[in-house]
Design a protein around this motif. Structure first.
Motif, PDB file in Angstrom:
ATOM      1  N   TRP A 190     -11.128 -27.383  -8.074  1.00 53.50           N
ATOM      2  CA  TRP A 190     -12.324 -27.505  -8.906  1.00 53.50           C
ATOM      3  C   TRP A 190     -13.346 -28.487  -8.351  1.00 53.50           C
ATOM      4  CZ3 TRP A 190     -13.810 -24.141 -12.429  1.00 53.50           C
ATOM      5  CH2 TRP A 190     -12.852 -23.240 -12.903  1.00 53.50           C
ATOM      6  N   ASN A 191     -12.917 -29.452  -7.549  1.00 52.43           N
ATOM      7  CA  ASN A 191     -13.875 -30.360  -6.912  1.00 52.43           C
ATOM      8  C   ASN A 191     -14.897 -29.588  -6.092  1.00 52.43           C
ATOM      9  OD1 ASN A 191     -12.934 -32.752  -7.944  1.00 52.43           O
ATOM     10  ND2 ASN A 191     -12.239 -33.582  -5.986  1.00 52.43           N
ATOM     11  N   LYS A 192     -14.429 -28.517  -5.437  1.00 50.08           N
ATOM     12  CA  LYS A 192     -15.352 -27.693  -4.648  1.00 50.08           C
ATOM     13  C   LYS A 192     -15.919 -26.542  -5.460  1.00 50.08           C
ATOM     14  CE  LYS A 192     -15.871 -25.019  -0.401  1.00 50.08           C
ATOM     15  NZ  LYS A 192     -15.236 -24.563   0.860  1.00 50.08           N
ATOM     16  N   LEU A 193     -15.078 -25.928  -6.292  1.00 46.08           N
ATOM     17  CA  LEU A 193     -15.484 -24.690  -6.964  1.00 46.08           C
ATOM     18  C   LEU A 193     -16.652 -24.900  -7.921  1.00 46.08           C
ATOM     19  CD1 LEU A 193     -15.075 -21.713  -7.434  1.00 46.08           C
ATOM     20  CD2 LEU A 193     -13.271 -22.261  -9.081  1.00 46.08           C
ATOM     21  N   ILE A 194     -16.694 -26.020  -8.611  1.00 46.25           N
ATOM     22  CA  ILE A 194     -17.819 -26.288  -9.533  1.00 46.25           C
ATOM     23  C   ILE A 194     -19.146 -26.160  -8.795  1.00 46.25           C
ATOM     24  CG2 ILE A 194     -18.997 -28.123 -10.802  1.00 46.25           C
ATOM     25  CD1 ILE A 194     -16.822 -27.168 -12.467  1.00 46.25           C
ATOM     26  N   ARG A 195     -19.224 -26.791  -7.626  1.00 46.97           N
ATOM     27  CA  ARG A 195     -20.464 -26.780  -6.838  1.00 46.97           C
ATOM     28  C   ARG A 195     -20.671 -25.425  -6.170  1.00 46.97           C
ATOM     29  NH1 ARG A 195     -18.987 -30.533  -4.078  1.00 46.97           N
ATOM     30  NH2 ARG A 195     -18.269 -29.489  -2.200  1.00 46.97           N
ATOM     31  N   ASN A 197     -19.433 -22.458  -6.843  1.00 42.04           N
ATOM     32  CA  ASN A 197     -19.675 -21.369  -7.788  1.00 42.04           C
ATOM     33  C   ASN A 197     -21.146 -21.294  -8.174  1.00 42.04           C
ATOM     34  OD1 ASN A 197     -19.091 -19.338  -9.812  1.00 42.04           O
ATOM     35  ND2 ASN A 197     -19.195 -20.966 -11.326  1.00 42.04           N
ATOM     36  N   ALA A 198     -21.738 -22.443  -8.459  1.00 43.07           N
ATOM     37  CA  ALA A 198     -23.154 -22.466  -8.847  1.00 43.07           C
ATOM     38  C   ALA A 198     -24.044 -22.004  -7.696  1.00 43.07           C
ATOM     39  CB  ALA A 198     -23.549 -23.870  -9.297  1.00 43.07           C
ATOM     40  N   ILE A 199     -23.787 -22.544  -6.497  1.00 47.22           N
ATOM     41  CA  ILE A 199     -24.628 -22.225  -5.343  1.00 47.22           C
ATOM     42  C   ILE A 199     -24.463 -20.755  -4.944  1.00 47.22           C
ATOM     43  CG2 ILE A 199     -25.048 -22.732  -2.905  1.00 47.22           C
ATOM     44  CD1 ILE A 199     -23.864 -25.544  -3.494  1.00 47.22           C
ATOM     45  N   ALA A 200     -23.208 -20.330  -4.776  1.00 53.08           N
ATOM     46  CA  ALA A 200     -22.956 -18.967  -4.309  1.00 53.08           C
ATOM     47  C   ALA A 200     -23.420 -17.929  -5.324  1.00 53.08           C
ATOM     48  CB  ALA A 200     -21.473 -18.787  -4.001  1.00 53.08           C
ATOM     49  N   SER A 201     -23.170 -18.189  -6.602  1.00 49.67           N
ATOM     50  CA  SER A 201     -23.543 -17.216  -7.636  1.00 49.67           C
ATOM     51  C   SER A 201     -25.047 -16.999  -7.680  1.00 49.67           C
ATOM     52  CB  SER A 201     -23.040 -17.690  -9.006  1.00 49.67           C
ATOM     53  OG  SER A 201     -21.630 -17.754  -9.038  1.00 49.67           O
ATOM     54  N   LEU A 202     -25.812 -18.091  -7.663  1.00 44.33           N
ATOM     55  CA  LEU A 202     -27.274 -17.971  -7.788  1.00 44.33           C
ATOM     56  C   LEU A 202     -27.910 -17.443  -6.503  1.00 44.33           C
ATOM     57  CD1 LEU A 202     -29.064 -18.657 -10.291  1.00 44.33           C
ATOM     58  CD2 LEU A 202     -26.741 -19.535 -10.411  1.00 44.33           C
ATOM     59  N   THR A 203     -27.482 -17.933  -5.334  1.00 37.51           N
ATOM     60  CA  THR A 203     -28.077 -17.434  -4.091  1.00 37.51           C
ATOM     61  C   THR A 203     -27.757 -15.954  -3.878  1.00 37.51           C
ATOM     62  OG1 THR A 203     -26.154 -18.188  -2.797  1.00 37.51           O
ATOM     63  CG2 THR A 203     -28.054 -19.673  -2.928  1.00 37.51           C
ATOM     64  N   THR A 204     -26.577 -15.524  -4.334  1.00 32.74           N
ATOM     65  CA  THR A 204     -26.197 -14.116  -4.175  1.00 32.74           C
ATOM     66  C   THR A 204     -26.939 -13.230  -5.161  1.00 32.74           C
ATOM     67  OG1 THR A 204     -23.990 -14.790  -3.442  1.00 32.74           O
ATOM     68  CG2 THR A 204     -24.262 -12.504  -4.140  1.00 32.74           C
ATOM     69  N   VAL A 227     -23.101 -24.637 -13.959  1.00 32.23           N
ATOM     70  CA  VAL A 227     -22.309 -25.852 -13.737  1.00 32.23           C
ATOM     71  C   VAL A 227     -21.642 -26.290 -15.037  1.00 32.23           C
ATOM     72  CG1 VAL A 227     -22.437 -28.324 -13.196  1.00 32.23           C
ATOM     73  CG2 VAL A 227     -23.638 -26.661 -11.754  1.00 32.23           C
ATOM     74  N   LYS A 228     -22.387 -26.283 -16.133  1.00 27.67           N
ATOM     75  CA  LYS A 228     -21.832 -26.722 -17.422  1.00 27.67           C
ATOM     76  C   LYS A 228     -20.726 -25.786 -17.906  1.00 27.67           C
ATOM     77  CE  LYS A 228     -26.033 -29.142 -18.888  1.00 27.67           C
ATOM     78  NZ  LYS A 228     -27.220 -29.140 -19.792  1.00 27.67           N
ATOM     79  N   GLU A 229     -20.935 -24.477 -17.739  1.00 34.13           N
ATOM     80  CA  GLU A 229     -19.899 -23.524 -18.155  1.00 34.13           C
ATOM     81  C   GLU A 229     -18.636 -23.695 -17.310  1.00 34.13           C
ATOM     82  OE1 GLU A 229     -22.813 -19.913 -19.807  1.00 34.13           O
ATOM     83  OE2 GLU A 229     -21.569 -19.612 -18.020  1.00 34.13           O
ATOM     84  N   SER A 230     -18.814 -23.870 -15.994  1.00 35.34           N
ATOM     85  CA  SER A 230     -17.662 -24.068 -15.111  1.00 35.34           C
ATOM     86  C   SER A 230     -16.888 -25.321 -15.486  1.00 35.34           C
ATOM     87  CB  SER A 230     -18.120 -24.179 -13.658  1.00 35.34           C
ATOM     88  OG  SER A 230     -18.789 -23.019 -13.234  1.00 35.34           O
TER      89      SER A 230
END
Length: 313
Positions: A190-195, A197-204, A227-230
């Motif tokens: 989760w240390n990586k996934l929080i960040r 997930n937000a970056i990959a989801s929106l850029t994709t 980020v808040k939901e994650s």
């Protein structure tokens, strides 16, 4: 496991961008490196080595061993294959050759650990690698583009001893990569996934770089909501997240940053959607957590994938 001051026998499953990066640095530092991949990648490494370019680590040609199927015992096996290809890739590993070694998957997203343990046994220390931008150019060379040291985090839920993790950490530090050993595998993920997930989801979803996401009011709002939901899901996984800290980390990223999931969807390739955006979404549903932003972004990405598939076909 080897003693602290000896070189390790290190296998890399998936010598692509990240795998090739690790293989080259470990080889340069004198470790016995074995790359495991398909016939084409094995042949290229056998004939030409790994041509490595980096302002931080220098330019050189690494010449590790390369095989299609692991055929000898190793101290450490890094799994750097992308999640959609993992099941087939694991068939290249005979679990007998890692009985006393440590398996370190460096995969993005969630849902990997159980499958890896089922295939290779319990000696797993979950890992992630961040602060890194590395690509393979048209000649399939490994090009490290980042100007700062990459950072690895690892942890094992009691399967690997602290002493063994210390040995591995020293080997990683010796090649110029920083590393932290955390308390739990969930914390590492989760240390990586929080960040990510937000970056990959929106850029994709919007097929643009992180700078344009941040500068657009609507898209930046979606970024914050993701980020808040994650973070809510992470809490149920036993990990507390400081959302403001995550947003500050994202705001410090290069505005030109794009993601591999974004590129994969754009090019009609298999992506990590179901392990990143979709992975968080599935966990949220299992905990009965409302994550409308994830559902919205996931639908957009799925529509892009369908549209791209129809275009290619």
């Amino acid at each position: 496991m080897a003693k602290i001051n000896t070189k390790l026998r290190i296998a890399i499953l998936g010598p692509g961008a990240i795998g090739g990066f690790l293989a080259a640095l470990f080889w340069k530092d004198g470790h016995n490196v074995i790359c495991i991949g398909n016939k084409d990648s094995v042949t290229k490494i056998q004939n030409h080595g790994i041509e490595f370019e980096s302002q931080l680590y220098g330019n050189f040609i690494a010449k590790p061993n390369s095989v299609e199927v692991l055929n000898l015992s190793v101290d450490v096996l890094f799994i750097s294959i992308k999640a959609p290809f993992m099941s087939d890739a694991l068939k290249r590993i005979n679990a007998d050759f890692i009985k006393s070694g440590t398996v370190i998957p460096l995969l993005n997203g969630v849902g990997h650990g159980e499958n890896i343990r089922d295939s290779l046994g319990p000696r797993v220390a979950t890992g992630t690698i961040g602060s890194i931008e590395v690509v393979r150019n048209k000649n399939r060379d490994v090009c490290h583009l980042s100007s700062i040291k990459p950072h690895i985090e690892i942890a094992s839920n009691d399967d690997i001893s602290k002493n063994e993790l210390k040995i591995i950490s020293k080997a990683i530090e010796s090649v110029g990569i920083s590393i932290d050993v955390l308390e739990s595998e969930s914390e590492v993920i989760w240390n990586k996934l929080i960040r990510l997930n937000a970056i990959a989801s929106l850029t994709t979803a919007y097929q643009t770089n992180i700078g344009k996401i941040r500068s657009n009011f609507k898209l930046n709002s979606l970024l914050n909501l993701i980020v808040k939901e994650s973070a809510l899901v992470a809490e149920y996984e036993g990990v507390s997240v400081d959302c403001d800290k995550v947003i500050n980390q994202i705001n410090r990223l290069s505005p030109l940053l794009e993601t591999s999931m974004q590129r994969d969807v754009e090019l009609g390739r298999k992506s990590e959607l179901e392990y990143i955006t979709g992975g968080v979404l599935r966990l949220a549903k299992s905990y009965k957590i409302s994550v409308p932003t994830h559902e919205y972004i996931y639908r957009i990405i799925r529509e892009r994938i369908i549209s791209q598939t129809l275009k290619i076909s």
